[in-house]
Enzyme design. Structure first.
Site, PDB file in Angstrom:
ATOM      1  N   CYS A 138      24.530   4.957 -16.834  1.00 23.64           N
ATOM      2  CA  CYS A 138      24.960   4.834 -18.213  1.00 23.64           C
ATOM      3  C   CYS A 138      24.858   6.242 -18.799  1.00 23.64           C
ATOM      4  CB  CYS A 138      24.055   3.871 -18.969  1.00 23.64           C
ATOM      5  SG  CYS A 138      24.274   4.021 -20.749  1.00 23.64           S
TER       6      CYS A 138
ATOM      7  N   GLU B  49      -5.877   1.635  17.844  1.00 21.47           N
ATOM      8  CA  GLU B  49      -6.713   1.041  16.789  1.00 21.47           C
ATOM      9  C   GLU B  49      -5.857   0.152  15.910  1.00 21.47           C
ATOM     10  OE1 GLU B  49      -8.494   4.304  14.659  1.00 21.47           O
ATOM     11  OE2 GLU B  49      -9.032   5.292  16.534  1.00 21.47           O
TER      12      GLU B  49
ATOM     13  N   ASP C  62      -4.661  -2.473   6.523  1.00 26.78           N
ATOM     14  CA  ASP C  62      -3.753  -2.365   5.391  1.00 26.78           C
ATOM     15  C   ASP C  62      -4.557  -2.323   4.089  1.00 26.78           C
ATOM     16  OD1 ASP C  62      -1.421  -2.109   4.078  1.00 26.78           O
ATOM     17  OD2 ASP C  62      -0.854  -4.215   4.193  1.00 26.78           O
TER      18      ASP C  62
ATOM     19  N   PHE D 275     -34.212 -12.026   0.418  1.00 26.05           N
ATOM     20  CA  PHE D 275     -33.502 -10.773   0.161  1.00 26.05           C
ATOM     21  C   PHE D 275     -33.552 -10.428  -1.325  1.00 26.05           C
ATOM     22  CE2 PHE D 275     -29.739  -8.242  -0.776  1.00 26.05           C
ATOM     23  CZ  PHE D 275     -29.819  -7.256   0.203  1.00 26.05           C
TER      24      PHE D 275
ATOM     25  N   LYS E 188      -4.246  -0.893  12.457  1.00 26.52           N
ATOM     26  CA  LYS E 188      -3.849  -0.162  11.249  1.00 26.52           C
ATOM     27  C   LYS E 188      -4.204  -1.032  10.045  1.00 26.52           C
ATOM     28  CE  LYS E 188      -0.110   2.602   9.318  1.00 26.52           C
ATOM     29  NZ  LYS E 188      -0.250   2.151   7.961  1.00 26.52           N
TER      30      LYS E 188
ATOM     31  N   LYS F  65       4.505  -0.083  13.473  1.00 22.14           N
ATOM     32  CA  LYS F  65       4.492  -1.060  12.376  1.00 22.14           C
ATOM     33  C   LYS F  65       5.032  -2.390  12.872  1.00 22.14           C
ATOM     34  CE  LYS F  65       3.904   1.497   8.450  1.00 22.14           C
ATOM     35  NZ  LYS F  65       3.790   1.284   7.057  1.00 22.14           N
TER      36      LYS F  65
ATOM     37  N   CYS G 230      27.262  -0.728 -19.543  1.00 19.42           N
ATOM     38  CA  CYS G 230      25.801  -0.782 -19.607  1.00 19.42           C
ATOM     39  C   CYS G 230      25.358  -2.113 -20.217  1.00 19.42           C
ATOM     40  CB  CYS G 230      25.270   0.378 -20.436  1.00 19.42           C
ATOM     41  SG  CYS G 230      23.488   0.278 -20.704  1.00 19.42           S
TER      42      CYS G 230
ATOM     43  N   CYS H 217      23.584  -1.016 -23.824  1.00 17.88           N
ATOM     44  CA  CYS H 217      24.284  -0.372 -24.943  1.00 17.88           C
ATOM     45  C   CYS H 217      25.798  -0.535 -24.861  1.00 17.88           C
ATOM     46  CB  CYS H 217      23.914   1.094 -25.038  1.00 17.88           C
ATOM     47  SG  CYS H 217      24.595   2.083 -23.709  1.00 17.88           S
TER      48      CYS H 217
ATOM     49  N   TYR I 266     -12.675   5.386  10.750  1.00 21.15           N
ATOM     50  CA  TYR I 266     -12.030   5.712  12.025  1.00 21.15           C
ATOM     51  C   TYR I 266     -11.862   7.192  12.332  1.00 21.15           C
ATOM     52  CZ  TYR I 266      -8.214   5.405   8.630  1.00 21.15           C
ATOM     53  OH  TYR I 266      -7.433   5.528   7.521  1.00 21.15           O
TER      54      TYR I 266
ATOM     55  N   ARG J 245      -7.328   9.053  -1.195  1.00 21.71           N
ATOM     56  CA  ARG J 245      -6.361   9.912  -0.556  1.00 21.71           C
ATOM     57  C   ARG J 245      -5.537  10.700  -1.577  1.00 21.71           C
ATOM     58  NH1 ARG J 245      -2.277  10.348   3.397  1.00 21.71           N
ATOM     59  NH2 ARG J 245      -0.423  10.535   2.141  1.00 21.71           N
TER      60      ARG J 245
ATOM     61  N   TYR K 151     -32.866 -15.905  -0.615  1.00 20.67           N
ATOM     62  CA  TYR K 151     -34.000 -15.894  -1.521  1.00 20.67           C
ATOM     63  C   TYR K 151     -34.926 -14.716  -1.224  1.00 20.67           C
ATOM     64  CZ  TYR K 151     -38.400 -17.239  -3.666  1.00 20.67           C
ATOM     65  OH  TYR K 151     -39.565 -17.228  -4.384  1.00 20.67           O
TER      66      TYR K 151
ATOM     67  N   CYS L 133      20.850   5.161 -25.532  1.00 22.76           N
ATOM     68  CA  CYS L 133      20.625   3.937 -24.755  1.00 22.76           C
ATOM     69  C   CYS L 133      19.101   3.717 -24.696  1.00 22.76           C
ATOM     70  CB  CYS L 133      21.223   4.112 -23.365  1.00 22.76           C
ATOM     71  SG  CYS L 133      21.065   2.665 -22.341  1.00 22.76           S
TER      72      CYS L 133
ATOM     73  N   LEU M 296       0.860   9.108   8.561  1.00 21.92           N
ATOM     74  CA  LEU M 296       1.169   8.894   9.968  1.00 21.92           C
ATOM     75  C   LEU M 296       2.665   8.696  10.117  1.00 21.92           C
ATOM     76  CD1 LEU M 296      -1.594   6.326  10.967  1.00 21.92           C
ATOM     77  CD2 LEU M 296      -1.384   8.675  11.762  1.00 21.92           C
TER      78      LEU M 296
HETATM   79  P1  AMP Z   1       1.253   4.995   6.085  1.00 22.66           P
HETATM   80  O1  AMP Z   1       0.517   4.819   4.774  1.00 22.66           O
HETATM   81  O2  AMP Z   1       2.070   3.831   6.466  1.00 22.66           O
HETATM   82  O3  AMP Z   1       1.933   6.329   6.190  1.00 22.66           O
HETATM   83  O4  AMP Z   1       0.120   5.048   7.192  1.00 22.66           O
HETATM   84  C1  AMP Z   1      -0.835   6.044   7.194  1.00 22.66           C
HETATM   85  C2  AMP Z   1      -2.129   5.461   6.740  1.00 22.66           C
HETATM   86  O5  AMP Z   1      -2.601   4.460   7.618  1.00 22.66           O
HETATM   87  C3  AMP Z   1      -3.239   6.443   6.732  1.00 22.66           C
HETATM   88  O6  AMP Z   1      -3.212   7.263   5.590  1.00 22.66           O
HETATM   89  C4  AMP Z   1      -4.452   5.547   6.743  1.00 22.66           C
HETATM   90  O7  AMP Z   1      -4.839   5.261   5.420  1.00 22.66           O
HETATM   91  C5  AMP Z   1      -3.954   4.234   7.327  1.00 22.66           C
HETATM   92  N1  AMP Z   1      -4.700   3.745   8.492  1.00 22.66           N
HETATM   93  C6  AMP Z   1      -5.098   2.468   8.638  1.00 22.66           C
HETATM   94  N2  AMP Z   1      -5.763   2.293   9.785  1.00 22.66           N
HETATM   95  C7  AMP Z   1      -5.819   3.492  10.399  1.00 22.66           C
HETATM   96  C8  AMP Z   1      -6.392   3.968  11.612  1.00 22.66           C
HETATM   97  N3  AMP Z   1      -7.037   3.147  12.467  1.00 22.66           N
HETATM   98  N4  AMP Z   1      -6.252   5.272  11.905  1.00 22.66           N
HETATM   99  C9  AMP Z   1      -5.597   6.116  11.072  1.00 22.66           C
HETATM  100  N5  AMP Z   1      -5.029   5.722   9.908  1.00 22.66           N
HETATM  101  C10 AMP Z   1      -5.133   4.433   9.563  1.00 22.66           C
HETATM  102 ZN    ZN Z   2      23.236   2.257 -21.844  1.00 22.74          ZN
END
Ligand code: AMP
Ligand code: ZN
Length: 665
Positions: free
Chosen positions: A421, A111, A115, A35, A113, A309, A403, A406, A222, A134, A33, A427, A82
């Site tokens: 094909c 660090e 996603d 805020f 990674k 990974k 195919c 077609c 990062y 990117r 509130y 087609c 990477l």
């Molecule tokens: P990939 O997309 O599998 O080639 O992995 C590379 C991507 O990992 C980079 O372009 C970053 O976007 C991502 N990423 C996530 N966490 C990190 C981190 N701690 N340091 C560097 N890259 C990272």
């Molecule tokens: Zn075809």
């Protein structure tokens, strides 16, 4: 400063501060509130005194801005990917390579990674200026208005910061935000989103940033890039980023040896399921920045960093049937229909079977029990069959002979895995697929002609080949489809505008088999015109970066088809670009056969300009100090490259002005 402005500034500061506490530090100091009351007051003042409004005011975090097209921006420093690894063995090999070129006791930072999708944010004088996705690593989209809505991204910095810098990180959709979003979607009768990474990425590209603001995105940072470096290690840079107000997280760890790295990986391999967001691995980085510089980059990624990974999750289910899809190039892809199964948070119903050999290698039979795997954004794939559970008397899967659309008998070329094909002209999925590819964003970028329009134009016999787009007339469109005047005009305008699209994209748009976006770029750069490319022989083609025999053959085959040549002539007459504009002016060949590398801060010109000068005068730019390097040009406060070059003794060391003398400026 007058009272109003002072009040506005005070409110902004307080709100920024509360946002920081709540979204970065996870602490709440006032009630919702209170805020909201502060925010309301700020908005009211900004409305009454629009001269004091500011895009970086926290009042804009809730949105209110529409972006129709996100402008493309070239990254000042390329955004690399990477290298991936999947085992401790890979990490060990990588670390050994590093020890060899540096020393044995390298420190690492581990660090998470994250996603999500990477972002590069520019700050000038402590204020957020621009946020760029990117993209392809060289250029991305300016999504600043959308990034401003992410509460954990500071609009103004605190503490000590470089005057101008980029900070890179990952925009993610926390598990909770996705859940919340999906509850809403289900209420509205919409399909829930399956994957947080894709949803984050889709959210960031929404045109209305009021919607983006509601998505609950988050951002972990990062990596700092700046000319005026205030620290010498990755570890310190993370700490500095934290002090400036960025969300860095408390997950990173400084490791003095590989054993500690392994421990970190093992810990997060199981612990990751308890994180509030998804990670797909661990990133290991060399801590010392001068050592990072010394190691440099390969064509795709830094040598000083590697991603570990996590193993993909597996599930077991039953194969129900196989569909065969026909792509725009005529390639046939077999797709398995599976009994729905839960896998890594999503329901999997289909999986690619790639090609005939893949099916044969698995010895796949109808109704087999199979293992499916999913890793990150990759489409689920069948990795194995549970042979123990196979029923007796099952029959082997036979790849189709004709195919599915077609009926034309399929062909499979020697040395290629896919069936095709050959009915290129008639087609349907091929004809329409080529048209759709042609207008797509990365090709001719005619966004006024969407997939449905393409289908309609084809059905009405207005467009059979890509060249037909340029014969379309507005009157024809209006008559045939009772299309509104305005949208017909938009289409014509879009098509007209595509005549300016540069050659490299036109080449990609032609849809030559195996010629993707990057290959098209490289070919355009090397051959400069469609005629030169057509005349190139195999050897010429294969000598192009990234072009192997398969691609070269496909190009030769494309140009050996008379219909393709006629198509190109028609397009050329319509005014499409079939020649590269020479952006690289050649000044001399005075540096031919010589390689150059730059280190330290240059004062007379930027590094990019320096590298351009090298190329314009016939020289090559190297990426690291080695015996093959001819010249190292040294600016102020040079990095470890300087030391290494001195030790080698084979490299000629120049200052900036000696370099300019070389090329006679
Ligand atoms: P990939 O997309 O599998 O080639 O992995 C590379 C991507 O990992 C980079 O372009 C970053 O976007 C991502 N990423 C996530 N966490 C990190 C981190 N701690 N340091 C560097 N890259 C990272
Ligand atoms: Zn075809």
């Amino acid at each position: 400063m007058n009272n109003i402005l002072a009040r506005i500034k005070a409110l902004r500061q307080d709100i920024n501060n509360l946002n920081y506490k709540y979204y970065v530090l996870d602490q709440s100091e006032v009630s919702d509130y209170e805020f909201d009351k502060m925010l309301e007051e700020l908005k009211q003042l900004e409305k009454e005194y629009p001269e004091y409004d500011d895009p970086n005011s926290p009042s804009h975090r809730v949105g209110g801005q529409i972006t129709k097209n996100f402008p493309t921006v070239v990254h000042e420093k390329r955004m690399y990917s990477l290298d991936n690894s999947y085992s401790f063995e890979d990490i060990k090999d990588w670390a050994e390579r590093i020890s060899k070129s540096i020393h044995d006791s390298v420190e690492y930072v581990c660090e998470l990674k994250y996603d999500g999708l990477s972002i590069s944010i520019l700050y000038e004088n402590g204020v957020l200026k621009q946020a760029i996705t990117r993209g392809d690593g060289f250029q991305g989209d300016d999504v600043t208005p959308n990034v401003r809505t992410i509460r954990s991204v500071p609009l103004e910095l605190s503490g000590k910061y470089p005057e101008r810098f980029f900070i890179r990180g990952e925009i993610i959709m926390p598990k909770k935000s996705l859940e919340k979003l999906n509850i809403e979607r289900i209420k509205e009768g919409l399909e829930p989103y399956a994957n947080p990474r894709n949803t984050a990425s889709g959210s960031l590209k929404l045109q209305d940033n009021t919607e983006v603001a509601k998505r609950g995105l988050d951002c972990y940072l990062y990596y700092i890039i700046t000319e005026d470096m205030q620290y010498s290690t990755q570890w310190d840079s993370l700490r500095n980023a934290k002090e400036m107000g960025f969300k860095v997280g408390n997950y990173a760890r400084l490791c003095s040896g590989l054993d500690e790295v392994y421990k970190f990986i093992e810990h997060w391999n199981t612990e990751r399921h308890h994180l509030p967001f998804e990670i797909d691995g661990i990133v290991v980085k060399v801590n010392s920045i001068s050592e990072q510089e010394e190691l440099g980059y390969t064509a795709k990624s830094p040598r000083w960093s590697i991603a570990y990974k996590f193993k993909a999750e597996k599930a077991e289910t039953q194969l129900l049937s196989v569909d065969y899809q026909v792509g725009r190039t005529g390639a046939i892809t077999p797709v398995a229909n599976l009994k729905p199964v839960q896998l890594a948070g999503t329901t999997v119903k289909r999986a690619s079977l790639h090609n005939e050999d893949f099916i044969a290698n698995l010895d796949l039979r109808s109704n087999d029990i199979v293992f499916v795997e999913k890793g990150g954004e990759i489409i689920p794939k069948i990795v194995d069959v549970n042979y123990d559970k196979r029923e007796p008397g099952t029959v082997k899967l036979e790849f189709i002979k004709n195919c599915p659309v077609c009926g034309t008998p399929l062909i499979r070329k020697e040395g290629e895995a896919a069936h095709f094909c050959p009915n290129e002209e008639n087609c349907l999925p091929q004809v329409v697929g080529r048209l759709e590819h042609f207008v797509s964003r990365k090709a001719m970028n005619i966004d006024s002609v969407g997939a449905e329009t393409v289908l309609m134009l084809h059905e009405k016999n207005l467009v059979r080949t890509i060249a037909d787009f340029y014969d379309l007339r507005k009157e024809l469109l209006i008559d045939l489809d009772r299309m509104a005047d305005k949208s017909a005009q938009n289409m014509i305008n879009g098509i007209e505008k595509s005549k300016e699209i540069p050659f490299e994209k036109v080449l990609y748009a032609l849809g030559i088999r195996h010629v993707g976006e990057t290959t098209a770029k490289k070919l355009a750069k090397r051959f400069k015109s469609i005629d030169k490319l057509r005349e190139a022989d195999m050897e010429d083609l294969v000598n192009t970066e990234d072009v192997g025999e398969k691609i070269a053959l496909s190009i030769k085959e494309y140009f050996s088809n008379q219909e393709h040549l006629e198509l190109i002539e028609r397009l050329r007459k319509s005014g499409l670009q079939f020649e590269s504009e020479d952006t690289q002016t050649v000044i001399s060949d005075i540096l031919a056969g010589k390689s150059f590398l730059f280190t330290g801060k240059l004062t007379a010109f930027t590094r990019e300009q320096a590298e351009e000068m090298v190329e314009q005068n016939g020289g090559k730019n190297a990426s690291a100090v080695s015996k093959n390097l001819n010249y190292l040009v040294v600016g102020e406060k040079p990095g470890s490259k300087f030391k290494k070059a001195q030790q080698l003794g084979t490299v000629t060391i120049l200052d900036e002005y000696q370099f300019l003398n070389l090329i006679d400026i």
